[in-house]
Design an enzyme around this catalytic site. Structure first.
Site, PDB file in Angstrom:
ATOM      1  CE  LYS A  36      -0.086  -0.205   5.047  1.00 38.82           C
ATOM      2  NZ  LYS A  36      -0.890  -0.482   6.477  1.00 38.82           N
ATOM      3  NE  ARG A 135      -7.323   0.505  10.500  1.00 43.52           N
ATOM      4  CZ  ARG A 135      -6.080   0.212   9.886  1.00 43.52           C
ATOM      5  NH1 ARG A 135      -5.149   1.249  10.270  1.00 43.52           N
ATOM      6  NH2 ARG A 135      -5.488  -1.137   9.518  1.00 43.52           N
ATOM      7  CE1 TYR A 275      11.513  33.599  -2.432  1.00 45.58           C
ATOM      8  CE2 TYR A 275      11.319  31.334  -1.758  1.00 45.58           C
ATOM      9  CZ  TYR A 275      11.320  32.317  -2.826  1.00 45.58           C
ATOM     10  OH  TYR A 275      10.909  32.101  -3.937  1.00 45.58           O
ATOM     11  CG  MET A 323       7.360  24.715  -5.106  1.00 45.84           C
ATOM     12  SD  MET A 323       6.398  25.231  -6.194  1.00 45.84           S
ATOM     13  CE  MET A 323       5.285  26.288  -5.168  1.00 45.84           C
TER      14      MET A 323
HETATM   15  C1  LIG Z   1      -0.146  -1.515   6.892  1.00 44.79           C
HETATM   16  C2  LIG Z   1      -0.581  -2.745   7.490  1.00 44.79           C
HETATM   17  C3  LIG Z   1       0.306  -3.995   7.715  1.00 44.79           C
HETATM   18  C4  LIG Z   1       1.731  -3.560   7.333  1.00 44.79           C
HETATM   19  O1  LIG Z   1       2.424  -2.991   8.617  1.00 44.79           O
HETATM   20  P1  LIG Z   1       3.777  -2.749   8.673  1.00 44.79           P
HETATM   21  O2  LIG Z   1       4.173  -2.134   9.979  1.00 44.79           O
HETATM   22  O3  LIG Z   1       4.475  -1.784   7.546  1.00 44.79           O
HETATM   23  O4  LIG Z   1       4.651  -4.160   8.343  1.00 44.79           O
HETATM   24  C5  LIG Z   1      -0.436  -5.105   7.814  1.00 44.79           C
HETATM   25  N1  LIG Z   1      -1.768  -5.276   8.058  1.00 44.79           N
HETATM   26  C6  LIG Z   1      -2.412  -4.191   7.705  1.00 44.79           C
HETATM   27  C7  LIG Z   1      -4.044  -4.336   8.104  1.00 44.79           C
HETATM   28  C8  LIG Z   1      -1.844  -2.840   7.191  1.00 44.79           C
HETATM   29  O5  LIG Z   1      -2.737  -1.791   7.249  1.00 44.79           O
END
Ligand SMILES: *Cc1c(COP(=O)(O)O)cnc(C)c1O
Length: 383
Positions: A36, A135, A275, A323
């Site tokens: 992700k 969550r 700046y 920037m």
């Molecule tokens: C992001 C995430 C992980 C991985 O987390 P890390 O700390 O980067 O290993 C695993 N499970 C879920 C549901 C996540 O959202």
């Protein structure tokens, strides 16, 4: 090269990290590579094929758009699991393409079965259980309905997994909470098993849990940050070193972020640089102009604080990060020249700019800093 900076990704570092993590979990535990956040800033398109070369066959993404990007670069037999967002239109695409996904509320479950029926293809589900993070996930009260629904629709689905996620396994401060979550997970899984609902896999561990709570490994681990060579927290890091004799870090960072000196300038003593008046030359100085600024993810909070590497030496950011450019003090670097390589993140000679030091200075987490590296910086694979 048509860009002002680029990011190198190391294949051997990734192989090293994956080998290390598999050694921690043992070979019978499936390794899911979490990609992700644009593969934590490494670039899904560049990272995923590399991970496949390193033996990864299972990927976790947040949303359908990431899954789509993955399918375009990872044609080899690969399992894709969406852990988060999926709208009702995307559900059909996911089921059609045999993409697995988390369900964590009745609406998603009902929709998934409806779509599965309509296209006559089984939905591949991971039922996420609420164990205390608050969550996403079904809580204990809704479990009875979920059980009935799963039983009455079993010909339209494949139960790939039962899973949960811990609320802060990277800190001992959360130890009791994580232990309670494990307890609840077990109770809820047992309840499903009693009704003869048998998932193919149980999974719960992120990177920190892999290291700190071996009992959470179960059938599969979902590893993000550590495969990229970074520890989830300084605590996880020191805990590991407390338990092991070796002094060298078993992980290797994959990423180097590099650019070149765009221009050099002599600044007389007493002049202000950039700046405003945040930096005044206390002596005659040589300043290098670097073609990277906050629009490229180099935080403005590193103004007058950040360091880069040039000719194997550290150079400090002087004045505000702009920037598109920033200035660094190179007065002390002999023979410095326009076009010299500049390392923003990573190694040069014996010096290194770590993500952690970068992060601490700008008060960003490793995770945040990496994922904020813009999509449009080119990523190149190195050995
Ligand atoms: C992001 C995430 C992980 C991985 O987390 P890390 O700390 O980067 O290993 C695993 N499970 C879920 C549901 C996540 O959202």
């Amino acid at each position: 090269m048509f860009n002002s900076s680029f990011i190198e990704i190391s294949r051997s570092a990734l192989q090293n990290n994956i080998d290390f993590l598999k050694q921690v979990t043992g070979p019978q535990v499936q390794f899911s590579s979490v990609i992700k956040g644009n593969a934590y800033g490494h670039g899904i398109e560049q990272f995923a094929p590399l991970a496949q070369e390193c033996g990864v066959t299972h990927f976790s993404v947040f949303s359908a758009d990431e899954a789509l990007r993955l399918t375009s670069v990872a044609p080899a037999p690969t399992t894709i699991m969406i852990m988060g967002y999926l709208d009702n239109e995307e559900l059909e695409w996911a089921i059609q393409n045999e993409i697995e996904f988390f369900v964590f509320e009745p609406e998603r479950l009902i929709q998934a079965v409806a779509v599965a029926k309509s296209i006559n293809k089984r939905a591949r589900l991971h039922v996420e259980l609420e164990t205390g993070m608050n969550r996403t996930g079904f809580d204990l009260n809704s479990l009875q309905n979920v059980i009935s629904f799963l039983i009455s629709n079993k010909e339209h689905l494949e139960l790939k997994g039962l899973c949960t996620h811990y609320a802060g396994a990277e800190s001992v401060q959360n130890h009791d909470r994580v232990m309670a979550q494990q307890q609840r997970f077990k109770q809820q899984v047992d309840k499903l098993l009693q009704h003869n609902i048998i998932p193919r896999q149980l999974h719960s561990a992120c990177s920190a849990a892999v290291m700190a709570y071996p009992e959470t490994h179960m059938d599969m681990v979902r590893v993000g940050i550590m495969q990229y060579g970074l520890w989830p927290s300084p605590e996880t890091h020191s805990q590991y070193f407390g338990q092991h004799k070796e002094k060298t870090d078993p992980l290797r960072r994959l990423i180097n972020w590099k650019t070149r000196i765009m221009s050099l300038k002599s600044v007389p003593q007493g002049e202000y640089i950039g700046y405003g008046t945040s930096y005044q030359a206390s002596r005659d100085m040589t300043v290098a102009i670097i073609p990277v600024g906050y629009s490229w993810g180099y935080s403005r909070s590193l103004s007058n604080l950040g360091h880069v590497l040039i000719r194997g030496q550290r150079a400090t950011v002087v004045g505000n990060v702009n920037m598109n450019v920033m200035m660094v003090d190179v007065t002390h670097i002999a023979d410095v020249q326009k076009e010299d390589e500049v390392v923003l993140l990573g190694k040069q000679g014996n010096e290194s700019i770590t993500v952690a030091s970068f992060g601490e200075l700008s008060t960003q987490l490793n995770y945040e800093l990496l994922t904020r590296l813009p999509l449009n910086i080119p990523r190149v694979i190195i050995e």
